[in-house]
Design a protein around this motif. Structure first.
Motif, mmCIF file in Angstrom:
data_model
loop_
_atom_site.group_PDB
_atom_site.id
_atom_site.type_symbol
_atom_site.label_atom_id
_atom_site.label_comp_id
_atom_site.label_asym_id
_atom_site.label_seq_id
_atom_site.Cartn_x
_atom_site.Cartn_y
_atom_site.Cartn_z
ATOM 1 N N TYR A 101 14.265 24.061 48.831
ATOM 2 C CA TYR A 101 13.564 24.401 50.072
ATOM 3 C C TYR A 101 12.248 23.642 50.198
ATOM 4 O O TYR A 101 11.679 23.180 49.215
ATOM 5 N N VAL A 102 11.815 23.523 51.440
ATOM 6 C CA VAL A 102 10.516 22.940 51.746
ATOM 7 C C VAL A 102 9.561 24.108 51.966
ATOM 8 O O VAL A 102 9.762 24.908 52.881
ATOM 9 N N PRO A 103 8.546 24.238 51.107
ATOM 10 C CA PRO A 103 7.581 25.326 51.313
ATOM 11 C C PRO A 103 6.766 25.064 52.579
ATOM 12 O O PRO A 103 6.343 23.939 52.835
ATOM 13 N N ASN A 104 6.591 26.103 53.368
ATOM 14 C CA ASN A 104 5.903 25.985 54.634
ATOM 15 C C ASN A 104 5.026 27.217 54.801
ATOM 16 O O ASN A 104 5.421 28.314 54.408
ATOM 17 N N ALA A 105 3.867 27.071 55.397
ATOM 18 C CA ALA A 105 2.954 28.204 55.569
ATOM 19 C C ALA A 105 3.596 29.317 56.390
ATOM 20 O O ALA A 105 3.419 30.503 56.094
ATOM 21 N N TYR A 136 18.941 28.406 55.936
ATOM 22 C CA TYR A 136 19.869 27.294 55.707
ATOM 23 C C TYR A 136 20.596 26.875 56.987
ATOM 24 O O TYR A 136 20.812 25.699 57.228
ATOM 25 N N ILE A 137 20.979 27.866 57.808
ATOM 26 C CA ILE A 137 21.678 27.510 59.049
ATOM 27 C C ILE A 137 20.713 27.304 60.217
ATOM 28 O O ILE A 137 21.134 26.986 61.326
ATOM 29 N N GLY A 138 19.425 27.482 59.957
ATOM 30 C CA GLY A 138 18.421 27.143 60.954
ATOM 31 C C GLY A 138 18.091 28.233 61.946
ATOM 32 O O GLY A 138 17.748 27.940 63.096
ATOM 33 N N VAL A 139 18.185 29.502 61.512
ATOM 34 C CA VAL A 139 17.853 30.618 62.400
ATOM 35 C C VAL A 139 16.952 31.609 61.666
ATOM 36 O O VAL A 139 16.800 31.544 60.455
ATOM 37 N N THR A 140 16.400 32.538 62.410
ATOM 38 C CA THR A 140 15.616 33.613 61.805
ATOM 39 C C THR A 140 16.575 34.657 61.226
ATOM 40 O O THR A 140 17.750 34.732 61.627
ATOM 41 N N PHE A 149 17.285 24.111 52.497
ATOM 42 C CA PHE A 149 18.207 23.053 52.910
ATOM 43 C C PHE A 149 19.344 22.812 51.929
ATOM 44 O O PHE A 149 20.182 21.943 52.163
ATOM 45 N N GLY A 150 19.429 23.586 50.862
ATOM 46 C CA GLY A 150 20.556 23.384 49.969
ATOM 47 C C GLY A 150 20.668 24.444 48.899
ATOM 48 O O GLY A 150 19.683 25.104 48.547
#
Length: 151
Positions: free
Chosen positions: A21-25, A135-139, A31-32
């Motif tokens: 994952y990409v850590p984000n604030a 992963y699927i791009g939703v909340t 992503f995998g």
């Protein structure tokens, strides 16, 4: 391995599962995933021996068998089977990455979620829903609505 670290190992998962994952604030962007009986690495960082731009973490108890970058180069230099296994592993990673990118561009979140059941059932069994949503791009709330519609 945390963002900013350099990947030193190519590992084989004997038991367990791993998330990329990409850590984000605001929220982490998953992503995998990789599961037992598969190779795992922050492969771009491993190949270039440069700092990683994402984090790799275990999401359950995990047992890894590891090779260093230098050990892998020796295997490649001295064995044909090592080269063959390395090539096939790279090809597999490339195909999975391409399929995921095209899915994100061409399919709805509902289709991506439904495909997980047939293509990667281990995700549904071993991964918390909040990571699947990312992963699927939703909340997580949107995933809940998708799951309600599908059932």
């Amino acid at each position: 391995m945390k963002k900013g670290d350099t990947e030193r190992y190519l590992s084989f998962i004997e038991k367990g599962s791993i998330r990329f994952y990409v850590p984000n604030a605001d929220k982490d962007l998953t992503f995998g995933f990789v599961f037992q009986n598969a190779f795992v690495s922050a492969y771009d960082s491993f190949l270039t021996q440069s700092p990683c731009t994402y984090t790799v973490e275990t999401i359950e108890d995990t047992v890894l068998w590891r090779l260093t970058y230098n050990d892998l180069q020796i295997i490649y230099d001295t064995t044909q089977i090592g080269n063959t296994i390395g090539r096939k592993a790279c090809e597999d990673l490339y195909l999975k990455k391409t399929k995921r990118e095209l899915s994100l561009l061409n399919e709805t979140a509902e289709v991506r979620y439904a495909n997980l059941f047939s293509e990667r059932p281990e995700l549904i069994k071993h991964v918390p829903l909040k990571y699947i949503a990312s992963y699927i791009g939703v909340t997580p709330q949107a995933l809940s609505r998708i799951r309600k519609r599908i059932s």
